[in-house]
Motif scaffolding. Sequence first.
Motif, PDB file in Angstrom:
ATOM      1  N   THR A  59       0.924  -1.232  -0.066  1.00 65.51           N
ATOM      2  CA  THR A  59       0.096   0.172   0.053  1.00 65.51           C
ATOM      3  C   THR A  59       0.837   1.448  -0.021  1.00 65.51           C
ATOM      4  O   THR A  59       1.913   1.337   0.704  1.00 65.51           O
ATOM      5  CB  THR A  59      -1.042  -0.110   1.231  1.00 65.51           C
ATOM      6  OG1 THR A  59      -0.080   0.281   2.314  1.00 65.51           O
ATOM      7  CG2 THR A  59      -1.753  -1.206   1.347  1.00 65.51           C
ATOM      8  N   SER A  60       0.388   2.213  -0.645  1.00 67.36           N
ATOM      9  CA  SER A  60       1.077   3.669  -0.803  1.00 67.36           C
ATOM     10  C   SER A  60       0.287   4.762  -0.098  1.00 67.36           C
ATOM     11  O   SER A  60      -1.135   4.642  -0.528  1.00 67.36           O
ATOM     12  CB  SER A  60       1.262   3.704  -1.994  1.00 67.36           C
ATOM     13  OG  SER A  60       2.290   3.025  -2.581  1.00 67.36           O
ATOM     14  N   ARG A  98       5.678  10.054   0.483  1.00 63.00           N
ATOM     15  CA  ARG A  98       5.092   8.751   0.220  1.00 63.00           C
ATOM     16  C   ARG A  98       5.316   7.745   1.347  1.00 63.00           C
ATOM     17  O   ARG A  98       6.740   7.696   1.489  1.00 63.00           O
ATOM     18  CB  ARG A  98       5.218   8.304  -1.252  1.00 63.00           C
ATOM     19  CG  ARG A  98       4.466   9.292  -2.429  1.00 63.00           C
ATOM     20  CD  ARG A  98       3.323   9.226  -2.291  1.00 63.00           C
ATOM     21  NE  ARG A  98       2.510   8.082  -2.995  1.00 63.00           N
ATOM     22  CZ  ARG A  98       1.100   7.878  -2.729  1.00 63.00           C
ATOM     23  NH1 ARG A  98       0.435   8.844  -2.317  1.00 63.00           N
ATOM     24  NH2 ARG A  98       0.984   6.698  -3.221  1.00 63.00           N
ATOM     25  N   SER A 100       4.921   3.679   2.358  1.00 68.23           N
ATOM     26  CA  SER A 100       4.443   2.266   1.907  1.00 68.23           C
ATOM     27  C   SER A 100       4.372   1.402   3.122  1.00 68.23           C
ATOM     28  O   SER A 100       5.215   1.537   4.186  1.00 68.23           O
ATOM     29  CB  SER A 100       5.384   1.795   0.812  1.00 68.23           C
ATOM     30  OG  SER A 100       6.613   1.681   1.057  1.00 68.23           O
ATOM     31  N   ASP A 125      -3.832   5.218  -0.542  1.00 69.69           N
ATOM     32  CA  ASP A 125      -4.098   5.913  -1.528  1.00 69.69           C
ATOM     33  C   ASP A 125      -4.194   4.778  -2.556  1.00 69.69           C
ATOM     34  O   ASP A 125      -4.823   4.803  -3.591  1.00 69.69           O
ATOM     35  CB  ASP A 125      -3.356   7.160  -1.921  1.00 69.69           C
ATOM     36  CG  ASP A 125      -3.145   8.081  -0.906  1.00 69.69           C
ATOM     37  OD1 ASP A 125      -4.642   8.233  -0.115  1.00 69.69           O
ATOM     38  OD2 ASP A 125      -2.243   8.608  -0.680  1.00 69.69           O
ATOM     39  N   GLU A 126      -3.251   4.053  -2.552  1.00 67.47           N
ATOM     40  CA  GLU A 126      -2.967   2.876  -3.769  1.00 67.47           C
ATOM     41  C   GLU A 126      -2.665   1.557  -3.050  1.00 67.47           C
ATOM     42  O   GLU A 126      -2.137   1.333  -2.056  1.00 67.47           O
ATOM     43  CB  GLU A 126      -1.865   3.222  -4.574  1.00 67.47           C
ATOM     44  CG  GLU A 126      -2.110   4.336  -5.500  1.00 67.47           C
ATOM     45  CD  GLU A 126      -0.782   5.031  -6.250  1.00 67.47           C
ATOM     46  OE1 GLU A 126       0.090   3.971  -6.331  1.00 67.47           O
ATOM     47  OE2 GLU A 126      -0.799   6.149  -6.832  1.00 67.47           O
ATOM     48  N   LEU A 128      -1.631  -2.385  -4.261  1.00 63.17           N
ATOM     49  CA  LEU A 128      -1.094  -3.097  -5.229  1.00 63.17           C
ATOM     50  C   LEU A 128      -1.080  -4.773  -4.670  1.00 63.17           C
ATOM     51  O   LEU A 128      -0.378  -5.103  -3.941  1.00 63.17           O
ATOM     52  CB  LEU A 128       0.426  -2.803  -5.712  1.00 63.17           C
ATOM     53  CG  LEU A 128       0.837  -3.225  -7.009  1.00 63.17           C
ATOM     54  CD1 LEU A 128      -0.047  -2.830  -8.203  1.00 63.17           C
ATOM     55  CD2 LEU A 128       2.312  -2.943  -7.121  1.00 63.17           C
ATOM     56  N   PRO A 138      -3.740  -3.747  -9.681  1.00 61.78           N
ATOM     57  CA  PRO A 138      -3.937  -2.867  -8.548  1.00 61.78           C
ATOM     58  C   PRO A 138      -5.366  -3.374  -8.071  1.00 61.78           C
ATOM     59  O   PRO A 138      -6.198  -3.921  -8.553  1.00 61.78           O
ATOM     60  CB  PRO A 138      -4.303  -1.592  -9.562  1.00 61.78           C
ATOM     61  CG  PRO A 138      -4.479  -2.064 -10.935  1.00 61.78           C
ATOM     62  CD  PRO A 138      -3.736  -3.318 -10.809  1.00 61.78           C
ATOM     63  N   THR A 140      -9.094  -2.342  -5.713  1.00 58.35           N
ATOM     64  CA  THR A 140      -9.948  -1.394  -5.035  1.00 58.35           C
ATOM     65  C   THR A 140     -10.643  -1.806  -3.650  1.00 58.35           C
ATOM     66  O   THR A 140     -10.573  -3.342  -3.592  1.00 58.35           O
ATOM     67  CB  THR A 140     -11.068  -0.774  -5.958  1.00 58.35           C
ATOM     68  OG1 THR A 140     -11.691  -2.111  -6.394  1.00 58.35           O
ATOM     69  CG2 THR A 140     -10.622  -0.212  -7.183  1.00 58.35           C
TER      70      THR A 140
END
Length: 486
Positions: A59-60, A98, A100, A125-126, A128, A138, A140
């Motif tokens: 995750t980021s 950022r 992670s 935010d992201e 993976l 990616p 959600t």
Amino acid sequence: MKPQAVSVPISNTSYVKMMWLSFIAIVALVAQAVVVQARPDSFADLAEQVSPSVVNITTSTTVAGRTGPRGVVPEGSPFEDFFREFQDRQGEGERPRRSSALGSGFVISEDGYVVTNNHVIDGADEILIEFFSGEELPATVIGKDPNTDLALLKVESAEPLQFVSFGDSDTARVGDWVLAVGNPLGQGFSVSAGIVSARNRALSGNYDDYIQTDAAINRGNSGGPLFNMDGEVVGVNTAILSPNGGSIGIGFSMASNVVTRVIDQLEKFGETRRGWLGVQIQNISEDMVETIDGLEGTAGAIVTNVPEGPAKEAGILANDVIMSFDGQDVEDVRGLVRTVGNTEVGKAVRVVVLRDGKTQTLKVTLGRREDAEAAVPAVAEGPTDEPTEKEILGLTVTPVTESLRSELGLDAEAVGLVVTGVDEASKAFEKGLRQGDLIVEASQQAVLAISDLDGRIEEAKDAGRKSILLLVHRGGEPRFVALGLE
């Protein structure tokens, strides 16, 4: 003379006995061989079977830049500007950066649903997802539940994904072999084996049902699966008990029978929908049993407060003891909370309560707990001023006044007796009563003045009771205390 062999005839009965003994011995040897074979020589086949469905999660998150110097530098210190200038040179000023984090998860459907811990992806935010093959996709967030620390993710893949199925965690026994798979300390796919060390562990939540295992679980294993020997997921690795942050053989996995209910709701609604009864309750201690008419043991949950909600509408009252919910006996608070939470929102259920020595059955239509999370319990109304202070059973008490209400942060409607002192050698201190506590009831009757408490104590003594039941509020949270009268 040579000794002569003597032939002793064997009867049919003796022969049959010998045959049975031989048969039993053979069966015992076969059973022993089966037991030995039940312990696998290797976990390689199982690991190969399940690994393609286990994923690494990265995750980021965008973190706001620091507004002040890093380190222990007092505000206004002459070193403050020096440290800020040093941070700016190092690129650590007020610019966003950022961050992670790593975790684990597992695929539960060929169309890309992935289960992990909420704390792995919370605030990201992201997200993976890295598969065993090295492919990255990616993801959600479909839904998450902080109460059980679970989250459901979704990835889009051109090809059907390999997935694993949930097993029945209630069939897991202490001593059973289990396999933990995940991404410990960011080292990539890793497998560790152990046994079920304990069942039904509770950590800190209302819906906890953890399997304890000695299979090595470390940081980064969070969200990964715990498999039984059939390759079924019986738990989601969530937490460890450790003095140093590393595995010492005490790991906890949320039981699959909790996980499946939560995940089903997250998939359908994107959120959880737990049943809500609308009561505040506590467990019944041994010394409380004698103070409650008709109660024969500690089974049940005593109602300490009934705010606006389903229970109040159905007629449940403070001091009721809930003995049965929807046909299931209530053993304690934890069991009742879990049962209510697992019951469908809007369902009409029968609740059996003990009141004034007799049982009553009430019908309650459950609400939704998530809609009532911020509800504030109501407190009984009554007169507020009585200046007298008195020491009773090791407690120094005085009626609520406006100054005490302000000093203790009590609600405007709060009434009762404020504890202004506690004798540390008294039973009251042993029971956990402290300065600032608010006594609201005694013997299940409202206490508005010192004379009320004196009267309840005399009544209890006249009835031959050895203790009196007090309802005490601390920080807005009610609880019952059985206080000895001697």
